[in-house]
Design a protein around this motif. Structure first.
Motif, PDB file in Angstrom:
ATOM      1  N   PHE A  13       0.679  -1.286   0.399  1.00  0.00           N
ATOM      2  CA  PHE A  13      -0.279  -0.129  -0.469  1.00  0.00           C
ATOM      3  C   PHE A  13       1.254   1.182   0.458  1.00  0.00           C
ATOM      4  N   HIS A  15       3.728   1.533  -1.493  1.00  0.00           N
ATOM      5  CA  HIS A  15       4.106   1.610  -2.776  1.00  0.00           C
ATOM      6  C   HIS A  15       4.170   2.290  -3.453  1.00  0.00           C
ATOM      7  N   TRP A  16       1.915   1.921  -3.782  1.00  0.00           N
ATOM      8  CA  TRP A  16       1.279   2.218  -4.057  1.00  0.00           C
ATOM      9  C   TRP A  16       0.882   3.883  -4.404  1.00  0.00           C
ATOM     10  N   SER A  19       3.541   6.131  -5.049  1.00  0.00           N
ATOM     11  CA  SER A  19       3.714   5.544  -6.678  1.00  0.00           C
ATOM     12  C   SER A  19       2.456   6.432  -7.489  1.00  0.00           C
ATOM     13  N   HIS A  20       1.768   6.401  -6.728  1.00  0.00           N
ATOM     14  CA  HIS A  20       0.095   7.240  -7.675  1.00  0.00           C
ATOM     15  C   HIS A  20       0.167   8.244  -6.655  1.00  0.00           C
ATOM     16  N   HIS A  23      -3.579  10.449  -6.828  1.00  0.00           N
ATOM     17  CA  HIS A  23      -4.592   9.814  -6.565  1.00  0.00           C
ATOM     18  C   HIS A  23      -5.677  10.772  -5.769  1.00  0.00           C
ATOM     19  N   ARG A  28      -7.521   5.456  -3.886  1.00  0.00           N
ATOM     20  CA  ARG A  28      -6.798   5.000  -2.585  1.00  0.00           C
ATOM     21  C   ARG A  28      -7.861   3.980  -1.939  1.00  0.00           C
ATOM     22  N   ALA A  31      -7.099   1.095  -3.982  1.00  0.00           N
ATOM     23  CA  ALA A  31      -6.208  -0.044  -3.660  1.00  0.00           C
ATOM     24  C   ALA A  31      -6.137  -0.521  -2.256  1.00  0.00           C
ATOM     25  N   LEU A  35      -5.427  -4.856  -2.306  1.00  0.00           N
ATOM     26  CA  LEU A  35      -4.848  -5.521  -1.542  1.00  0.00           C
ATOM     27  C   LEU A  35      -5.143  -5.858  -0.460  1.00  0.00           C
TER      28      LEU A  35
END
Length: 142
Positions: A13, A15-16, A19-20, A23, A28, A31, A35
């Motif tokens: 999470f 990392h997501w 990298s976004h 968002h 969010r 995502a 996960l």
């Protein structure tokens, strides 16, 4: 053993999130829920879907110490392998563990693990036998 999926979820999470950067809250949440599903959330959250969507709020590392939480998984992976090694050959396991400790932070983690007689590997090849060993030991306690 139940900590591994949670650690994987929190780490993925983070990392997501990073990298976004643009968002939306909706993205969010999607995502996060994806996960949770990916890493095996086995709790029935029927009627509590809103709470499930915000579970990540309980992990203060996300807010205070980003990307540190994975360290707990790394430590657990090593500790379980040292324990497994000690069940095979206690003196050798202890000597290997001391060899790894003696290197301190002078080498990358895969090399430190190898020096301690362990693998720096979160794949099923490494984790599955550890889980089976822990389950076996827990079954003896019943």
């Amino acid at each position: 053993m139940e900590i591994f999926p949670w650690i994987a979820t929190v780490d993925a999470f983070q990392h997501w999130i990073y990298s976004h950067p643009g968002h939306s809250p909706t993205e969010r949440t999607a995502a996060w829920l994806s996960l949770l599903d990916r890493f095996g959330d086995e709790v029935d959250w029927t009627g509590y879907e809103k709470a499930r969507a915000k579970l990540w709020h309980r992990q203060l590392h996300i807010f205070l110490h980003p990307f540190y939480y994975i360290e707990y998984g790394i430590a657990q992976l090593g500790a379980l392998q040292v324990w497994a090694n000690s069940r095979q050959d206690r003196p050798k396991a202890l000597a290997s563990y001391h060899r790894g400790l003696a290197l301190g932070g002078s080498r990358p983690l895969p090399e430190l693990f190898a020096a301690a007689g362990c693998r720096f590997d979160f794949s099923g090849r490494t984790v599955k036998p550890l889980i089976e060993m822990v389950r076996s030991e827990l079954a003896k306690l019943k």
